[in-house]
Design an enzyme around this catalytic site. Structure first.
Site, PDB file in Angstrom:
ATOM      1  N   GLY A 282      43.709  28.683  24.846  1.00 13.84           N
ATOM      2  CA  GLY A 282      43.895  28.005  26.124  1.00 13.84           C
ATOM      3  C   GLY A 282      45.085  27.085  26.175  1.00 13.84           C
ATOM      4  O   GLY A 282      45.189  26.245  27.074  1.00 13.84           O
ATOM      5  N   GLU A 324      43.244  30.356  18.574  1.00 11.97           N
ATOM      6  CA  GLU A 324      43.477  31.662  19.191  1.00 11.97           C
ATOM      7  C   GLU A 324      44.505  31.582  20.328  1.00 11.97           C
ATOM      8  O   GLU A 324      44.183  31.760  21.504  1.00 11.97           O
ATOM      9  CB  GLU A 324      42.155  32.213  19.735  1.00 11.97           C
ATOM     10  CG  GLU A 324      41.092  32.416  18.675  1.00 11.97           C
ATOM     11  CD  GLU A 324      39.720  32.733  19.255  1.00 11.97           C
ATOM     12  OE1 GLU A 324      38.808  33.034  18.479  1.00 11.97           O
ATOM     13  OE2 GLU A 324      39.556  32.656  20.500  1.00 11.97           O
ATOM     14  N   ARG A 327      48.549  33.229  25.535  1.00 14.09           N
ATOM     15  CA  ARG A 327      49.588  32.901  26.515  1.00 14.09           C
ATOM     16  C   ARG A 327      50.757  32.163  25.860  1.00 14.09           C
ATOM     17  O   ARG A 327      51.924  32.426  26.179  1.00 14.09           O
ATOM     18  CB  ARG A 327      48.969  32.025  27.607  1.00 14.09           C
ATOM     19  CG  ARG A 327      49.921  31.517  28.655  1.00 14.09           C
ATOM     20  CD  ARG A 327      49.344  30.314  29.409  1.00 14.09           C
ATOM     21  NE  ARG A 327      47.926  30.435  29.656  1.00 14.09           N
ATOM     22  CZ  ARG A 327      47.399  30.973  30.737  1.00 14.09           C
ATOM     23  NH1 ARG A 327      48.183  31.455  31.676  1.00 14.09           N
ATOM     24  NH2 ARG A 327      46.094  31.035  30.882  1.00 14.09           N
ATOM     25  N   CYS A 394      49.296  45.099  50.823  1.00 15.69           N
ATOM     26  CA  CYS A 394      48.654  44.840  52.114  1.00 15.69           C
ATOM     27  C   CYS A 394      47.621  43.730  52.019  1.00 15.69           C
ATOM     28  O   CYS A 394      46.429  43.932  52.296  1.00 15.69           O
ATOM     29  CB  CYS A 394      48.025  46.133  52.643  1.00 15.69           C
ATOM     30  SG  CYS A 394      49.233  47.439  52.921  1.00 15.69           S
ATOM     31  N   GLU A 395      48.065  42.561  51.612  1.00 16.15           N
ATOM     32  CA  GLU A 395      47.229  41.368  51.512  1.00 16.15           C
ATOM     33  C   GLU A 395      48.069  40.159  51.888  1.00 16.15           C
ATOM     34  O   GLU A 395      49.183  39.997  51.369  1.00 16.15           O
ATOM     35  CB  GLU A 395      46.692  41.171  50.089  1.00 16.15           C
ATOM     36  CG  GLU A 395      45.792  42.270  49.570  1.00 16.15           C
ATOM     37  CD  GLU A 395      44.411  42.240  50.201  1.00 16.15           C
ATOM     38  OE1 GLU A 395      44.026  41.177  50.731  1.00 16.15           O
ATOM     39  OE2 GLU A 395      43.718  43.277  50.143  1.00 16.15           O
ATOM     40  N   TYR A 424      49.196  37.949  30.761  1.00 15.72           N
ATOM     41  CA  TYR A 424      48.292  38.178  31.896  1.00 15.72           C
ATOM     42  C   TYR A 424      48.996  38.803  33.095  1.00 15.72           C
ATOM     43  O   TYR A 424      48.585  38.608  34.224  1.00 15.72           O
ATOM     44  CB  TYR A 424      47.566  36.889  32.291  1.00 15.72           C
ATOM     45  CG  TYR A 424      46.746  36.336  31.154  1.00 15.72           C
ATOM     46  CD1 TYR A 424      45.581  36.972  30.746  1.00 15.72           C
ATOM     47  CD2 TYR A 424      47.157  35.208  30.463  1.00 15.72           C
ATOM     48  CE1 TYR A 424      44.848  36.485  29.678  1.00 15.72           C
ATOM     49  CE2 TYR A 424      46.424  34.713  29.394  1.00 15.72           C
ATOM     50  CZ  TYR A 424      45.265  35.355  29.000  1.00 15.72           C
ATOM     51  OH  TYR A 424      44.553  34.883  27.938  1.00 15.72           O
TER      52      TYR A 424
END
Length: 467
Positions: A282, A324, A327, A394-395, A424
């Protein structure tokens, strides 16, 4: 991990260095971290090419866009390796597991293995890819709040080093699947009741989410007792993961104190001293200039000191530590390239639409991550103006970068580069609108090579077996 913890590149925050050479710059001694210091968000190898282009890993970004097309992910191999080494320096005598969920491909497996890291995986798919690429299974940890029978069978068949138990229902299923005469090493993921992370959707250290077993309500203690009663399971330690995009050390120190307390209760109630403590990952990175990021050197120093103090006070031996990072290793090593398709000025807002979007980066739509795109390949004397960089899907929520300062003459055909795109992105990419997932290109030493090819229309149609 921020570039405040890495050697300086000699350029101001958010901009590439003024050098004209395209070879990656040598690493020098790291600067001391500073919470207010402007930070670079580009790989250390980033350099100017002429007046209008950038090179990463010695390869111009315009060359990559022309050769491989857009959208495309670019990964600086040297940056990945440097960040692996930085973690090993920050956590000597500890296990450093690369979190595969951030980004995984066969080349990444090789790099991580060659740099001496372990691997944490979350599915049979990630596990199989790693092992068939040659990664030693005993250096792999399997995670997951809801592991499927196939996940557990693969882990046992391939001989993973650790399985992290995330629920009491998993204990009996796993114990029953372990072959007679053998034992599987396991950790128990506990929830220490600490809120940390950049967004509510990525905070996992509190009792109101799906991960782990709570210390506060006794679930963790109950699971510990059950695992200790299973002859085919060997409880080697505790695991916790507080969340993602955490940029301060304090939550980890709080977690260490609470987990030491639980280790002491385990020894008192069960006469067992557990030898391992995994603090998860994290570790936050900066996505835009000036944003905070977690310094792994400071984290390692303070966590190890807190662990030593707490264990001495509790009369416990210091357990072997594990972390761990995912990112913090892959994220800042990656860049994504887009072509501008249209520019639309509506009232006071300018929309710059590119040829990718939420299918290759859903993170802004999921939890509001903000990026800093940059024009490359064309010199512009126009003053920067705030624009909204949007995707092609299309959002209405397909927004990649709101209020991004780009030259006022931005136009279709321009090339945009978005840094900190290594984590990610591909791993969360989707098949929305059937546009196909982008390729991954590695760069190092002035050379580029394809790691993952672009998903074609033929690939998509091949999976559709008809009516």
């Amino acid at each position: 991990m921020s570039h405040s913890t890495l050697p300086p590149t000699g350029h101001e925050a958010g901009a590439p260095p003024p050098a004209t050479a395209v070879a990656p710059p040598p690493r020098t001694a790291a600067r001391p971290p500073s919470g207010s210091e402007p930070r670079s968000i580009w790989p250390a190898s980033t350099a100017r090419v002429g007046h209008d282009d950038l090179a990463v890993g010695g390869v111009p970004l315009t060359e990559l866009a022309d050769r491989f097309g857009t959208p495309a992910y670019v990964l600086d191999e040297d940056e990945v390796r440097h960040r692996c080494r930085a973690y090993l320096r920050a956590f000597p005598d500890a296990e450093v597991y690369y979190a595969a969920k951030a980004f995984l491909c066969r080349a990444m497996v090789h790099w991580v293995q060659e740099e001496g890291l372990g691997l944490d995986v979350c599915s049979a798919g990630e596990l199989e890819l790693a092992v068939t690429t040659g990664f030693p299974p005993e250096r792999i940890v399997l995670h997951g709040n809801a592991k499927s029978p196939a996940d557990l069978r693969a882990a046992l068949r391939l001989g993973v080093g650790r399985i992290v138990i995330d629920s009491t229902s998993e204990i009996a299923r796993l114990a029953a699947a372990v072959p007679a005469g053998s034992r599987q090493k396991v950790l128990i993921r506990v929830v220490p009741g600490i809120a940390a992370g950049g967004h509510a959707k990525i905070r996992t250290g509190t009792d109101d989410q799906k991960f782990g077993l709570s210390i506060a309500d006794g679930s963790a203690q109950h699971a510990i007792a059950r695992v200790l009663s299973q002859p085919r399971l060997e409880l080697t330690g505790l695991h916790c993961h507080l969340g993602s995009q955490i940029t301060t050390v304090k939550p980890y120190l709080s977690a260490v104190r609470r987990l030491i307390g639980l280790l002491a209760r385990i020894r008192e109630h069960h006469g067992r001293t557990l030898p391992e403590l995994d603090l998860g990952g994290g570790h936050g990175v900066a996505y835009r200039p000036g944003e905070p990021a977690l310094d792994p050197g400071a984290l390692g120093t303070r966590v190890r000191a807190e662990l030593a103090r707490g264990c001495a006070a509790a009369g416990l031996p210091v357990p072997r530590l594990a972390v761990e990072p995912g990112r913090a290793i892959a994220g800042p090593a990656g860049i994504v390239l887009y072509r501008v398709l249209s520019v639309k000025r509506t009232g006071a807002r300018t929309f710059v639409a590119v040829d990718g979007g939420m299918s290759d980066n859903p993170r802004p739509a999921l939890y509001g991550v903000r990026y800093a795109p940059r024009l490359v390949g064309r010199a512009s004397a126009a003053a920067p103006e705030p624009v909204t960089v949007v995707g092609r899907h299309c959002e209405a929520g397909d927004v990649l970068a709101p209020d991004a300062p780009l030259p006022g003459d931005i136009r279709p055909g321009d090339l945009l580069a978005v840094p900190v795109a290594g984590a990610y992105h591909l791993s969360m990419a989707s098949g929305y609108n059937l546009v196909g997932r982008p390729p991954v290109i590695a760069v190092t030493g002035g050379h580029a090579r394809l790691l993952v090819r672009r998903e074609s229309l033929a690939d998509i149609q091949e999976r559709d077996i008809g009516v």
